[in-house]
Scaffold this motif. Sequence first.
Motif, PDB file in Angstrom:
ATOM      1  N   ARG A  68       0.847  -1.196   0.000  1.00 34.58           N
ATOM      2  CA  ARG A  68       0.000   0.000   0.000  1.00 34.58           C
ATOM      3  C   ARG A  68       0.880   1.242   0.000  1.00 34.58           C
ATOM      4  NH1 ARG A  68      -4.422  -0.238   4.513  1.00 34.58           N
ATOM      5  NH2 ARG A  68      -5.005  -2.061   3.259  1.00 34.58           N
ATOM      6  N   GLN A  85      -2.989   3.588  -3.203  1.00 32.47           N
ATOM      7  CA  GLN A  85      -3.207   2.325  -3.905  1.00 32.47           C
ATOM      8  C   GLN A  85      -2.899   1.152  -2.991  1.00 32.47           C
ATOM      9  OE1 GLN A  85      -0.475   1.723  -7.174  1.00 32.47           O
ATOM     10  NE2 GLN A  85      -1.921   0.443  -8.297  1.00 32.47           N
ATOM     11  N   GLN A  86      -3.659   0.086  -3.173  1.00 33.32           N
ATOM     12  CA  GLN A  86      -3.344  -1.199  -2.545  1.00 33.32           C
ATOM     13  C   GLN A  86      -3.186  -2.249  -3.640  1.00 33.32           C
ATOM     14  OE1 GLN A  86      -5.137  -2.896   1.188  1.00 33.32           O
ATOM     15  NE2 GLN A  86      -6.091  -4.310  -0.256  1.00 33.32           N
ATOM     16  N   VAL A  87      -2.100  -3.007  -3.572  1.00 26.00           N
ATOM     17  CA  VAL A  87      -1.810  -4.046  -4.552  1.00 26.00           C
ATOM     18  C   VAL A  87      -1.622  -5.374  -3.829  1.00 26.00           C
ATOM     19  CG1 VAL A  87      -0.138  -4.853  -6.259  1.00 26.00           C
ATOM     20  CG2 VAL A  87      -0.763  -2.437  -6.182  1.00 26.00           C
ATOM     21  N   TYR A  99      -3.295 -11.300  -8.981  1.00 26.56           N
ATOM     22  CA  TYR A  99      -2.939  -9.894  -8.800  1.00 26.56           C
ATOM     23  C   TYR A  99      -4.204  -9.050  -8.744  1.00 26.56           C
ATOM     24  CZ  TYR A  99      -1.554  -5.198 -10.358  1.00 26.56           C
ATOM     25  OH  TYR A  99      -1.390  -3.841 -10.483  1.00 26.56           O
ATOM     26  N   GLU A 100      -4.245  -8.126  -7.805  1.00 23.82           N
ATOM     27  CA  GLU A 100      -5.368  -7.188  -7.726  1.00 23.82           C
ATOM     28  C   GLU A 100      -4.843  -5.824  -7.295  1.00 23.82           C
ATOM     29  OE1 GLU A 100      -9.704  -6.525  -5.537  1.00 23.82           O
ATOM     30  OE2 GLU A 100      -8.312  -8.041  -4.784  1.00 23.82           O
ATOM     31  N   SER A 101      -5.335  -4.783  -7.949  1.00 12.85           N
ATOM     32  CA  SER A 101      -4.965  -3.418  -7.588  1.00 12.85           C
ATOM     33  C   SER A 101      -6.220  -2.574  -7.447  1.00 12.85           C
ATOM     34  CB  SER A 101      -4.058  -2.811  -8.661  1.00 12.85           C
ATOM     35  OG  SER A 101      -3.894  -1.416  -8.445  1.00 12.85           O
ATOM     36  N   ARG A 102      -6.248  -1.783  -6.357  1.00 12.09           N
ATOM     37  CA  ARG A 102      -7.324  -0.816  -6.144  1.00 12.09           C
ATOM     38  C   ARG A 102      -6.683   0.517  -5.789  1.00 12.09           C
ATOM     39  NH1 ARG A 102     -12.328  -3.170  -2.729  1.00 12.09           N
ATOM     40  NH2 ARG A 102     -13.240  -1.349  -3.755  1.00 12.09           N
ATOM     41  N   ARG A 118      -9.105   0.314 -10.992  1.00 13.20           N
ATOM     42  CA  ARG A 118      -9.017  -1.055 -10.482  1.00 13.20           C
ATOM     43  C   ARG A 118      -8.528  -1.946 -11.617  1.00 13.20           C
ATOM     44  NH1 ARG A 118     -13.956  -3.086  -6.736  1.00 13.20           N
ATOM     45  NH2 ARG A 118     -12.371  -4.685  -6.412  1.00 13.20           N
ATOM     46  N   TYR A 178       8.544  -2.822 -12.466  1.00 16.17           N
ATOM     47  CA  TYR A 178       8.394  -2.977 -11.021  1.00 16.17           C
ATOM     48  C   TYR A 178       9.765  -3.271 -10.418  1.00 16.17           C
ATOM     49  CZ  TYR A 178       3.357  -3.775 -11.817  1.00 16.17           C
ATOM     50  OH  TYR A 178       2.034  -3.662 -12.195  1.00 16.17           O
TER      51      TYR A 178
END
Length: 212
Positions: A68, A85-87, A99-102, A118, A178
């Motif tokens: 985060r 952001q949270q990944v 994998y999820e990103s918000r 998202r 990354y």
Amino acid sequence: MTTPDGPPVPGSGDAALRAAAERANSTRERNVPQWPDLPIPNDTANLREGANLHDALLPLLPLIGVWRGEGEVVYPTIEAQHFSQQVVFAHDGRPFVYYESRAWLVDADGKVIRPAAREVGWWRPQPDDKIELLLAHPTGIIEIFYGENRTQTSWELATDVVMRTESAKEVNGAKRLYGLVNNGDLAYVEERAMMGQPLQPHTSAYLRRVAG
């Protein structure tokens, strides 16, 4: 995404290790939500819990966790914006990473303005050391990236295919880098070609581990 060049500072490596250990003490007991009644392995973002990491995922091992932090959007067709952001990078013992990103927009004081981008997808390491990444966005975009480890703690990917629905905005390509920086924090930069613009910087963020 790299530290400035210069001579090594005596003892700096020891300090980094101590800082990483202290941070691990606060995140080692945290994980993504678990479902005790699920008849198959839960996803886990904590290498200390759940299914064993598949050998094929060793090139992605440093990413496993919940991260985060904060970032910035810059693009000719978009007003500059700050976001948080949270990944999540998680696995269930099989040879792929979920994998999820918000993200959510924030003002200069860090106050939440509204939910933002998202995306969800799958990182799929291959026997030839290539990485396949499939991403889906709620804006009607689906992307397939190919990439590889640049080092043991950095990964570079670029789109091979971009598909979009009739109602989606024009997106033609993207690149992502990354990398773990400083004391093990995660940073990334993304370039995008969209809305008639050539490939150029779009988003960047600096994230800290909060679970795993």
